[in-house]
Scaffold this motif. Structure first.
Motif, mmCIF file in Angstrom:
data_model
loop_
_atom_site.group_PDB
_atom_site.id
_atom_site.type_symbol
_atom_site.label_atom_id
_atom_site.label_comp_id
_atom_site.label_asym_id
_atom_site.label_seq_id
_atom_site.Cartn_x
_atom_site.Cartn_y
_atom_site.Cartn_z
ATOM 1 N N LYS A 234 0.818 -1.155 0.108
ATOM 2 C CA LYS A 234 -0.057 0.187 -0.011
ATOM 3 C C LYS A 234 0.760 1.318 -0.004
ATOM 4 O O LYS A 234 0.353 2.349 -0.050
ATOM 5 C CB LYS A 234 -0.755 -0.104 1.112
ATOM 6 N N ILE A 235 2.347 1.162 0.160
ATOM 7 C CA ILE A 235 2.843 2.272 0.074
ATOM 8 C C ILE A 235 3.914 2.064 -1.160
ATOM 9 O O ILE A 235 4.612 1.138 -1.307
ATOM 10 C CB ILE A 235 4.057 2.453 1.503
ATOM 11 N N ASP A 236 3.824 3.093 -2.108
ATOM 12 C CA ASP A 236 5.039 2.874 -3.206
ATOM 13 C C ASP A 236 6.152 3.215 -2.839
ATOM 14 O O ASP A 236 6.568 4.344 -2.039
ATOM 15 C CB ASP A 236 4.310 4.270 -4.210
ATOM 16 N N MET A 237 7.162 2.406 -3.112
ATOM 17 C CA MET A 237 8.713 2.736 -2.637
ATOM 18 C C MET A 237 9.198 3.862 -2.837
ATOM 19 O O MET A 237 10.168 4.353 -2.457
ATOM 20 C CB MET A 237 9.209 1.370 -2.973
ATOM 21 N N ASP A 238 8.858 4.262 -4.476
ATOM 22 C CA ASP A 238 9.343 5.487 -4.970
ATOM 23 C C ASP A 238 8.957 6.805 -3.996
ATOM 24 O O ASP A 238 9.893 7.465 -3.838
ATOM 25 C CB ASP A 238 9.521 5.718 -6.308
ATOM 26 N N GLU A 239 7.871 6.794 -3.754
ATOM 27 C CA GLU A 239 7.060 7.770 -3.057
ATOM 28 C C GLU A 239 8.010 7.740 -1.651
ATOM 29 O O GLU A 239 8.323 8.781 -1.167
ATOM 30 C CB GLU A 239 5.798 7.718 -3.016
ATOM 31 N N TRP A 240 8.130 6.643 -1.039
ATOM 32 C CA TRP A 240 8.848 6.476 0.283
ATOM 33 C C TRP A 240 10.010 6.927 0.295
ATOM 34 O O TRP A 240 10.346 7.636 1.080
ATOM 35 C CB TRP A 240 8.683 5.155 0.668
ATOM 36 N N ARG A 241 10.762 6.742 -0.750
ATOM 37 C CA ARG A 241 12.159 7.119 -0.810
ATOM 38 C C ARG A 241 12.413 8.538 -0.822
ATOM 39 O O ARG A 241 13.028 9.278 -0.504
ATOM 40 C CB ARG A 241 12.907 6.493 -1.912
ATOM 41 N N PHE A 242 11.257 9.314 -1.806
ATOM 42 C CA PHE A 242 11.123 10.534 -2.034
ATOM 43 C C PHE A 242 10.840 11.400 -0.395
ATOM 44 O O PHE A 242 11.458 12.243 -0.168
ATOM 45 C CB PHE A 242 10.197 11.222 -2.876
ATOM 46 N N GLY B 13 14.212 12.850 -0.209
ATOM 47 C CA GLY B 13 13.939 13.954 -1.029
ATOM 48 C C GLY B 13 14.602 13.333 -2.611
ATOM 49 O O GLY B 13 14.623 12.407 -2.817
ATOM 50 N N GLY B 14 14.491 14.239 -3.400
ATOM 51 C CA GLY B 14 14.632 13.791 -4.801
ATOM 52 C C GLY B 14 16.092 14.376 -5.243
ATOM 53 O O GLY B 14 16.846 14.857 -4.448
ATOM 54 N N ILE B 15 16.348 13.996 -6.464
ATOM 55 C CA ILE B 15 17.559 14.346 -6.956
ATOM 56 C C ILE B 15 17.078 15.449 -8.179
ATOM 57 O O ILE B 15 16.446 15.344 -9.007
ATOM 58 C CB ILE B 15 18.188 13.186 -7.847
ATOM 59 N N ALA B 16 17.951 16.607 -7.919
ATOM 60 C CA ALA B 16 17.835 17.639 -8.818
ATOM 61 C C ALA B 16 17.959 17.422 -10.073
ATOM 62 O O ALA B 16 18.746 16.649 -10.815
ATOM 63 C CB ALA B 16 18.687 18.800 -8.389
ATOM 64 N N GLN C 138 13.215 23.069 -6.538
ATOM 65 C CA GLN C 138 13.812 21.867 -7.023
ATOM 66 C C GLN C 138 13.008 20.682 -6.501
ATOM 67 O O GLN C 138 12.839 19.424 -7.119
ATOM 68 C CB GLN C 138 15.131 21.737 -6.691
ATOM 69 N N GLU C 139 12.467 20.390 -5.321
ATOM 70 C CA GLU C 139 11.683 19.406 -4.689
ATOM 71 C C GLU C 139 10.696 19.183 -5.401
ATOM 72 O O GLU C 139 10.185 18.006 -5.676
ATOM 73 C CB GLU C 139 11.596 19.480 -3.130
ATOM 74 N N VAL C 140 9.949 20.315 -5.725
ATOM 75 C CA VAL C 140 8.352 20.169 -6.469
ATOM 76 C C VAL C 140 8.832 19.688 -7.836
ATOM 77 O O VAL C 140 8.137 18.556 -8.213
ATOM 78 C CB VAL C 140 7.803 21.660 -6.674
ATOM 79 N N ILE C 141 10.038 20.009 -8.370
ATOM 80 C CA ILE C 141 10.084 19.399 -9.892
ATOM 81 C C ILE C 141 10.476 17.727 -9.594
ATOM 82 O O ILE C 141 9.732 16.986 -10.431
ATOM 83 C CB ILE C 141 11.374 20.243 -10.394
ATOM 84 N N CYS C 142 11.210 17.468 -8.410
ATOM 85 C CA CYS C 142 11.268 15.914 -8.348
ATOM 86 C C CYS C 142 9.959 15.107 -7.985
ATOM 87 O O CYS C 142 9.928 14.059 -8.458
ATOM 88 C CB CYS C 142 12.514 15.855 -7.261
ATOM 89 N N LEU C 143 9.285 15.853 -7.136
ATOM 90 C CA LEU C 143 8.113 15.166 -6.999
ATOM 91 C C LEU C 143 7.311 14.947 -8.061
ATOM 92 O O LEU C 143 6.587 14.027 -8.271
ATOM 93 C CB LEU C 143 7.422 16.181 -5.788
ATOM 94 N N ALA C 144 7.275 15.823 -8.987
ATOM 95 C CA ALA C 144 6.435 15.671 -10.273
ATOM 96 C C ALA C 144 7.067 14.811 -10.917
ATOM 97 O O ALA C 144 6.374 14.142 -11.973
ATOM 98 C CB ALA C 144 6.473 17.012 -11.115
ATOM 99 N N GLY C 145 8.059 14.170 -10.777
ATOM 100 C CA GLY C 145 8.743 13.046 -11.582
ATOM 101 C C GLY C 145 8.291 11.664 -11.220
ATOM 102 O O GLY C 145 8.394 10.520 -11.828
ATOM 103 N N LEU C 146 7.592 11.531 -9.950
ATOM 104 C CA LEU C 146 6.605 10.347 -9.553
ATOM 105 C C LEU C 146 5.295 10.286 -10.169
ATOM 106 O O LEU C 146 4.759 11.237 -10.545
ATOM 107 C CB LEU C 146 6.535 10.408 -8.135
ATOM 108 N N PRO C 147 4.946 9.057 -10.570
ATOM 109 C CA PRO C 147 3.678 8.904 -11.656
ATOM 110 C C PRO C 147 2.480 9.534 -10.944
ATOM 111 O O PRO C 147 1.537 10.092 -11.587
ATOM 112 C CB PRO C 147 3.808 7.444 -11.779
#
Length: 76
Positions: free
Chosen positions: A22-30, A34-37, A55-64
């Motif tokens: 029930k938890i997406d691992m990519d979202e958990w890692r973020f 945080g994300g990679i610029a 930059q964090e907003v941009i990285c977050l938008a990379g998640l489906p």
């Protein structure tokens, strides 16, 4: 233990949700690290939003699940 009881309960609950898928691992890692610029549109309003936060907003938008979030953020 008393001092860290809430953190322990959170970690226990998230681990159980991970095991149930029930938890997406990519979202958990973020969430945890945080994300990679990456390149993206320029900061829409640097007067209140730091470049690091943008930059964090941009990285977050990379998640489906958050696709399209950048445009929504800019528009609102």
């Amino acid at each position: 233990f008393e001092r860290h009881k809430l953190l322990f309960a959170f970690m226990l609950c998230t681990r159980m949700l991970m095991e149930q898928g029930k938890i997406d691992m990519d979202e958990w890692r973020f969430l945890v690290s945080g994300g990679i610029a990456s390149d993206g549109p320029s900061n829409p309003d640097p007067s209140w939003l730091s470049d690091r936060a943008w930059q964090e907003v941009i990285c977050l938008a990379g998640l489906p699940r958050f696709a399209g979030f950048i445009q929504y953020f800019i528009d609102h």
